[in-house]
Design an enzyme around this catalytic site. Structure first.
Site, PDB file in Angstrom:
ATOM      1  N   ASN A  12      27.754  -5.143 -33.114  1.00 46.05           N
ATOM      2  CA  ASN A  12      29.023  -5.666 -33.604  1.00 46.05           C
ATOM      3  C   ASN A  12      29.096  -7.139 -33.255  1.00 46.05           C
ATOM      4  OD1 ASN A  12      32.146  -6.328 -32.740  1.00 46.05           O
ATOM      5  ND2 ASN A  12      31.976  -5.174 -34.640  1.00 46.05           N
TER       6      ASN A  12
ATOM      7  N   TYR B 238      35.922 -13.763 -29.730  1.00 50.59           N
ATOM      8  CA  TYR B 238      36.842 -13.629 -28.607  1.00 50.59           C
ATOM      9  C   TYR B 238      36.757 -14.890 -27.757  1.00 50.59           C
ATOM     10  CZ  TYR B 238      35.156  -8.972 -29.971  1.00 50.59           C
ATOM     11  OH  TYR B 238      34.730  -7.888 -30.687  1.00 50.59           O
ATOM     12  N   ARG B 239      37.908 -15.446 -27.444  1.00 48.41           N
ATOM     13  CA  ARG B 239      37.896 -16.674 -26.649  1.00 48.41           C
ATOM     14  C   ARG B 239      37.271 -16.419 -25.278  1.00 48.41           C
ATOM     15  NH1 ARG B 239      44.193 -15.928 -25.597  1.00 48.41           N
ATOM     16  NH2 ARG B 239      44.169 -15.433 -23.376  1.00 48.41           N
TER      17      ARG B 239
ATOM     18  N   TRP C 183      38.146  -9.929 -25.065  1.00 46.23           N
ATOM     19  CA  TRP C 183      38.202  -9.020 -26.207  1.00 46.23           C
ATOM     20  C   TRP C 183      39.457  -8.171 -26.052  1.00 46.23           C
ATOM     21  CZ3 TRP C 183      32.572  -7.735 -24.917  1.00 46.23           C
ATOM     22  CH2 TRP C 183      32.467  -7.056 -23.698  1.00 46.23           C
TER      23      TRP C 183
ATOM     24  N   GLU D 172      28.618  -6.936 -39.209  1.00 49.16           N
ATOM     25  CA  GLU D 172      29.051  -8.270 -39.634  1.00 49.16           C
ATOM     26  C   GLU D 172      27.908  -9.086 -40.238  1.00 49.16           C
ATOM     27  OE1 GLU D 172      32.163  -6.577 -37.305  1.00 49.16           O
ATOM     28  OE2 GLU D 172      30.014  -6.751 -36.888  1.00 49.16           O
TER      29      GLU D 172
ATOM     30  N   ASP E 227      48.008 -20.347 -27.913  1.00 46.29           N
ATOM     31  CA  ASP E 227      47.439 -19.509 -28.964  1.00 46.29           C
ATOM     32  C   ASP E 227      48.020 -19.810 -30.337  1.00 46.29           C
ATOM     33  OD1 ASP E 227      45.682 -17.351 -29.746  1.00 46.29           O
ATOM     34  OD2 ASP E 227      46.005 -16.554 -27.746  1.00 46.29           O
TER      35      ASP E 227
END
Length: 541
Positions: A195, A199-200, A213, A288, A337
């Site tokens: 996968n 994610y930061r 995540w 992906e 954010d």
């Protein structure tokens, strides 16, 4: 195949006038973010910069003006990082999103998706022959592993530091520097499937970062599955107990928490199709890299990592290899954010870097999120358009959707439907809340098919006129986005659905429904015939 790597993409941005190279010295701490925020919102004189004068003429001229006011930025003089380059705002307009995918319209991709989703089982020999070209094309999308690639030009198993890269701090109250555009690869411990998510990652020190995540993301599920499999007791009851005690792996468990590791690889500076594929809400069984191959029209080339059993795009600018411990959490955040507010600090796994590989003179690709519009807004609108056909597979009555940018995508979805039976709007609400990341949608408004959901003025007029609030608004409880600071509990709260369709007698509405005010066609045609002369007198051209 539009672009093999980030550098081809940058060259394309340059050729089309979509890129500005910035030679003025800038600081990766706050300064680059402030410059980019101004540019993404359209610079103005009051901001200390000058907006070009309005360009008169065609839509083409308007596009040219947009390129001047909101270009991609390549910073080439980074304070403290001689020779380094930072790319940001690469997807920050609709025209650049289309350029990244090599299309003139997102509908082109929607049509391609529709072709594949509408394939029926062949009923005879000639049906099978007709499918050969389609199957041949589909075979080109699968990733392929190669022996080496540009990301292996420099390999560092030791003597490396994450601070060697010009990683940004975007906002004053951020907890530090964050990697904001990483393609994070994990492997399902159960099925072995890869996968790729985005994610930061907060830098903790030279060798570790946070791994943000969110609880409902696939990377987090791989982490939980690794916990389940590492438990001393393999029974299902033990797994249920572990998830309950650790709140799904998101907090220290009361009692024993299994030890072990989950391997992780992070690619930074990938070609635009790979970067985009990392954010799409794909079904868990669709990889992906396959989506990226579909977008590119050809396979993504992958190379094996040096220290972990994972593969990454061979043409990546930077690759970070490592692992997260199953029994280690650390406070991460706050972080400014895309909601326009700081997401609160919380516990997340710690990513330990075991190896760094990169191209010679790597280009650091990043993004900034904050009050919209920002770069992620245009990425989100592309997702909306491209994946509408997939939503229609589950919700066939769906006509169109709109995720307004100001709703930051998970706060508001406006849906138009072809209504055929009583209560159908409520069925659609629940269907949307069952679709992957759409489960986070805080408010869903359902309207009839004659409402243009892309026209917010029309939506506002029709919705507010068509609803009886007590009758037409429903609430439900369920998972909410981790960034929702207003929910009653982290990751759990209420959601609202509004049925703004016309009510039928079979739904209990017995009053007459008034006609909408519209001019008759004869009068409109008469005025159309006089409009050229009237326009001159009115001075409206």
């Amino acid at each position: 195949m539009p672009y093999d790597d980030l550098r081809q993409w940058i060259a394309a941005l340059d050729r089309t006038g979509e890129l500005r190279r910035i030679q003025t010295e800038v600081d990766p701490i706050l300064e680059i973010a402030e410059i980019t925020d101004r540019v993404s919102k359209g610079v103005s004189k009051s901001d200390g910069l000058t907006r070009p004068k309005p360009v008169e003429g065609s839509a083409r001229a308007t596009t040219a003006q947009a390129k001047q006011t909101n270009p991609a930025l390549l910073f080439q003089n980074i304070k403290g990082y001689p020779g380094a380059q930072v790319l940001i705002n690469q997807f920050g307009s609709e025209s650049r999103m289309k350029l990244a995918m090599g299309v003139d319209s997102f509908d082109e991709f929607a049509d391609r998706i529709r072709v594949f989703t509408e394939v029926k089982s062949p009923q005879g020999f000639f049906d099978k022959l007709k499918m050969i070209p389609l199957l041949t094309e589909a075979a080109k999308f699968f990733p392929k592993t190669v022996s080496t690639g540009p990301c292996k030009e420099v390999i560092k198993r030791d003597n490396f530091s994450l601070f060697d890269f010009p990683i940004l701090q975007c906002w004053p109250k951020d907890a530090g520097r964050f990697i904001t555009l990483p393609c994070v690869t994990t492997r399902d411990p159960k099925s072995g499937k890869r996968n790729v998510g985005m994610y930061r990652m907060q830098l903790f020190d030279e060798h570790t970062t946070g791994m943000h995540w969110q609880r409902q993301k696939i990377g987090a599920e791989h982490y939980r599955e690794a916990m389940r499999r590492a438990g001393l007791d393999p029974s299902l009851s033990a797994a249920v107990d572990l998830m309950a005690r650790s709140s799904g792996g998101s907090m220290p468990a009361e009692g024993d928490r299994p030890s072990g590791r989950l391997e992780v690889a992070v690619a930074i500076g990938t070609d635009p199709a790979v970067t985009f594929s990392a954010i799409v809400p794909a079904p868990p069984d669709i990889e992906e890299y396959l989506i990226a191959g579909f977008l590119r029209g050809g396979p993504v080339e992958l190379v094996k990592c040096e220290t972990v059993n994972l593969e990454v795009p061979a043409a990546s600018e930077i690759v970070l290899e490592g692992y997260v411990n199953l029994d280690e959490l650390r406070t991460e955040g706050p972080f400014g954010d895309h909601t326009g507010f700081y997401s609160l600090d919380d516990l997340y796994p710690v990513f330990h870097v075991t190896c760094v590989t990169h191209r010679k003179d790597p280009i650091y690709a990043t993004t900034i999120v904050g009050k919209p519009p920002q770069e992620d807004a245009y990425m989100g609108k592309a997702v909306e358009r491209i994946f509408l056909p997939l939503m229609k597979l589950t919700i066939p009555e769906l006509v169109d959707i709109n995720l307004p940018i100001e709703g930051v995508f998970h706060n508001l979805m406006i849906v138009s439907i072809r209504k055929s039976y009583p209560g159908q709007a409520r069925k659609v609400m629940n269907a949307v809340w069952s679709l992957g990341q759409a489960m986070f949608t805080k408010c869903i408004i359902v309207v009839d098919e004659d409402v243009d959901v892309q026209n917010l003025a029309e939506v506002t007029l029709k919705v507010l006129n068509h609803i009886d609030p007590e009758r037409d608004i429903q609430f439900t409880l369920g998972p909410v986005d981790s960034l929702d600071h207003a929910s009653r509990l982290p990751n759990f709260g209420s959601k609202m659905g509004i049925d703004a369709t016309r009510k039928w007698t079979s739904e209990g509405f017995t009053r007459p429904w008034p006609d909408e005010i519209l001019m008759d066609s004869k009068t409109k045609a008469l005025v159309d015939s006089k409009w050229a002369a009237l326009a001159k007198e009115l001075g409206i051209g």
